[in-house]
Each structure stands twice: as structure tokens, then as C-alpha cells.
Scaffold this motif. Structure first.
Motif, short mmCIF file in Angstrom:
data_model
loop_
_atom_site.label_atom_id
_atom_site.label_comp_id
_atom_site.label_asym_id
_atom_site.label_seq_id
_atom_site.Cartn_x
_atom_site.Cartn_y
_atom_site.Cartn_z
N GLY A 54 0.46 -1.44 -0.12
CA GLY A 54 -0.06 -0.10 0.10
C GLY A 54 0.58 1.10 0.11
O GLY A 54 0.50 2.40 -0.50
N ARG A 55 2.11 0.98 0.76
CA ARG A 55 2.89 1.89 1.06
C ARG A 55 3.46 2.28 -0.24
O ARG A 55 3.44 3.81 -1.52
N TYR A 56 4.01 1.41 -1.15
CA TYR A 56 4.11 1.26 -2.65
C TYR A 56 3.50 2.16 -3.06
O TYR A 56 4.25 3.06 -4.67
N GLU A 57 2.28 1.99 -3.47
CA GLU A 57 1.39 1.97 -4.20
C GLU A 57 1.54 3.18 -4.52
O GLU A 57 1.44 3.97 -5.07
N LEU A 58 0.86 4.12 -2.90
CA LEU A 58 0.64 5.41 -3.06
C LEU A 58 2.38 6.17 -2.94
O LEU A 58 2.17 7.32 -4.07
N GLY A 59 3.34 5.76 -2.39
CA GLY A 59 4.23 6.35 -3.13
C GLY A 59 4.26 6.70 -4.79
O GLY A 59 4.49 7.48 -5.02
N CYS A 60 4.62 6.05 -5.86
CA CYS A 60 4.06 5.68 -6.66
C CYS A 60 3.03 6.50 -7.78
O CYS A 60 3.20 7.48 -8.81
N ALA A 61 1.84 6.52 -7.27
CA ALA A 61 0.69 7.47 -7.24
C ALA A 61 1.09 8.77 -6.66
O ALA A 61 1.36 9.55 -8.34
N LEU B 211 8.58 10.43 -0.50
CA LEU B 211 9.66 9.59 0.22
C LEU B 211 9.04 8.46 1.41
O LEU B 211 9.88 8.39 1.85
N PRO B 212 8.51 9.36 2.51
CA PRO B 212 8.30 8.73 3.76
C PRO B 212 7.70 7.22 3.32
O PRO B 212 8.05 6.19 4.31
N HIS B 213 6.67 7.18 2.24
CA HIS B 213 5.97 5.56 1.96
C HIS B 213 7.18 4.89 1.07
O HIS B 213 6.74 3.28 1.84
N PHE B 214 7.72 5.50 0.78
CA PHE B 214 9.14 4.57 0.56
C PHE B 214 10.25 3.99 1.08
O PHE B 214 10.72 3.16 1.18
N GLU B 215 10.27 5.27 1.75
CA GLU B 215 11.21 4.65 3.23
C GLU B 215 10.25 3.43 4.16
O GLU B 215 10.79 2.93 4.30
N ALA B 216 8.88 3.81 4.25
CA ALA B 216 8.29 2.90 5.52
C ALA B 216 8.36 1.02 4.39
O ALA B 216 8.66 0.49 5.04
N ALA B 217 8.26 1.35 3.07
CA ALA B 217 7.69 0.21 2.23
C ALA B 217 9.28 -0.32 2.52
O ALA B 217 9.72 -1.88 2.64
N MET C 9 13.17 -4.37 -6.04
CA MET C 9 12.26 -3.52 -6.56
C MET C 9 12.18 -2.15 -4.99
O MET C 9 12.09 -0.94 -5.25
N MET C 10 12.07 -1.96 -3.78
CA MET C 10 11.94 -0.94 -2.71
C MET C 10 13.06 -0.52 -2.80
O MET C 10 12.52 1.17 -2.90
N HIS C 11 13.93 -0.77 -2.57
CA HIS C 11 15.03 -0.41 -2.50
C HIS C 11 15.58 0.48 -3.25
O HIS C 11 16.29 1.74 -3.59
N PHE C 12 15.16 -0.03 -5.14
CA PHE C 12 15.50 1.12 -6.22
C PHE C 12 14.37 2.24 -6.10
O PHE C 12 14.85 3.29 -7.18
N TYR C 13 12.51 1.73 -5.69
CA TYR C 13 12.03 2.64 -5.72
C TYR C 13 12.40 4.23 -4.92
O TYR C 13 12.46 5.44 -5.13
N LEU C 14 12.72 4.02 -3.69
CA LEU C 14 13.35 4.76 -2.68
C LEU C 14 14.73 5.44 -3.43
O LEU C 14 14.61 6.75 -3.14
N ALA C 15 16.00 5.00 -3.87
CA ALA C 15 16.83 5.51 -4.82
C ALA C 15 16.84 6.43 -5.49
O ALA C 15 17.37 6.87 -5.83
N LEU C 16 15.27 6.03 -6.29
CA LEU C 16 14.54 6.98 -7.67
C LEU C 16 14.46 8.23 -6.75
O LEU C 16 14.87 9.33 -7.63
N VAL C 17 13.88 7.67 -5.41
CA VAL C 17 13.36 9.26 -5.58
C VAL C 17 14.22 10.52 -4.58
O VAL C 17 14.48 11.45 -4.56
#
Length: 170
Positions: free
Chosen positions: A25-32, A43-49, A58-66
Motif C-alpha cells: 500500500g505504501r509502495y502504491e501510494l508512493g508511486c501514485a 519519500l516517507p512512503h518508500f522509506e516505510a516500504a 524493487m523497494m530499494h530501487f524506487y527509494l533510490a529514485l526518490v
């Protein structure tokens, strides 16, 4: 699924409010939020994910992008490295970690990541273009020209900047 990201934010925020430990859910919200241009809010949603699913490349990758988008280079580098450590065949993480290192003028460190990206997707225009830049930075003009020629060949044939993953090839 309809790519109406800004309209998805409110219902996803409700989901996260009800289930704050739901990493997806955090990941999906972060993506949206990212797709809506709200990088800081994502940022906080990807950090939590990442905290909840620390073993997910995948989670580390998207956090890195942010982190990268928010100009937090040291944290972006660490998260790209985590993504590659967890999945050495993560094309995008190899490519973007190499790009980050090259931008920091660490061509020697960037080279293995670009080489890996080019092995994973030999039809990637970007992998060969960045290899060309890296070899030029390392004072290897012959190798730089070879990679630039390959990048241009792929571009002239209508290739993709990111290439085609193995699973997508016929």
C-alpha cells in the motif's frame, strides 16, 4: 491501471492510514505520488516500504529514485547499491547506479555497473552511450568510439533507450 494517478492518491492514502504496515500500500501510494509529481510526499512512503520489505530490490530501487530526484545523492547511491546487492541482474539499478557514479566523476567505479547493464540488455541505447562516456572519462578513446557507434546503431534502428529485457524477447 487507468493511469489516473492523482485520483488514486486519496483512496491509497486512506488504505495506508488504515494499514500503515502494508508495504505494498505504501509502495502504491508512493508511486501514485511520484506519477503526480509529488516526489517529496512520496519519500516517507518508500522509506516505510523499504523498512517493511528490506529484502526487496524493487523497494530499494524506487527509494533510490526518490532520493536521487530529491537531490539526496549519498542516500540514493546507498539504495541503488542495496538494490544491486539484492538483485545483481537488476538492469535499471545497475544503469542508474553507474550514471550516478559517473556524474560524481567516479568513472572507474561506474564502469562495472554499465558493463553489467550492457550484458543484461545489449540492445539498450543508454547502456552503450554511458559506456562511451565512461571510457572517454577513463582516457580510452577507442573503446569510447566503439560504444558510441553501437549506441548510434541501435538508435538508427529504432531501438529503445532501455533496451528489451530477456523475458520480453521472442
Amino acid at each position: 491501471a487507468l493511469k489516473q494517478y492523482s485520483q488514486a492518491v486519496a483512496p491509497l492514502q486512506k488504505l495506508v492510514d488504515k494499514k500503515p504496515d502494508d508495504a505494498f500500500g505504501r509502495y502504491e501510494l508512493g508511486c501514485a505520488l511520484v506519477k503526480s509529481g509529488q516526489w517529496d510526499a512520496a519519500l516517507p512512503h518508500f522509506e516505510a516500504a523499504v523498512t517493511q520489505l528490506s529484502g526487496s530490490s524493487m523497494m530499494h530501487f524506487y527509494l533510490a529514485l526518490v532520493y536521487q530526484r530529491n537531490s539526496i545523492g549519498d542516500k540514493a547511491e546507498a539504495e541503488f547499491r542495496n538494490a544491486v546487492r539484492l538483485d545483481p541482474d537488476n538492469f535499471a539499478a545497475n544503469l542508474l547506479l553507474g550514471r550516478l557514479l559517473l556524474m560524481q566523476r567516479h568513472a572507474n567505479s561506474a564502469l562495472p555497473y554499465f558493463l553489467k547493464a550492457a550484458r543484461l540488455r545489449p540492445d539498450s541505447i543508454d547502456a552503450h552511450h554511458f559506456l562511451s562516456e565512461t571510457y572517454a572519462s577513463l582516457g580510452q578513446p577507442a573503446k569510447s568510439r566503439i560504444e558510441l557507434a553501437e549506441s548510434e546503431r541501435l538508435r538508427s534502428q529504432g531501438g529503445s533507450r532501455l533496451g528489451t529485457g530477456r523475458e520480453e524477447r521472442p
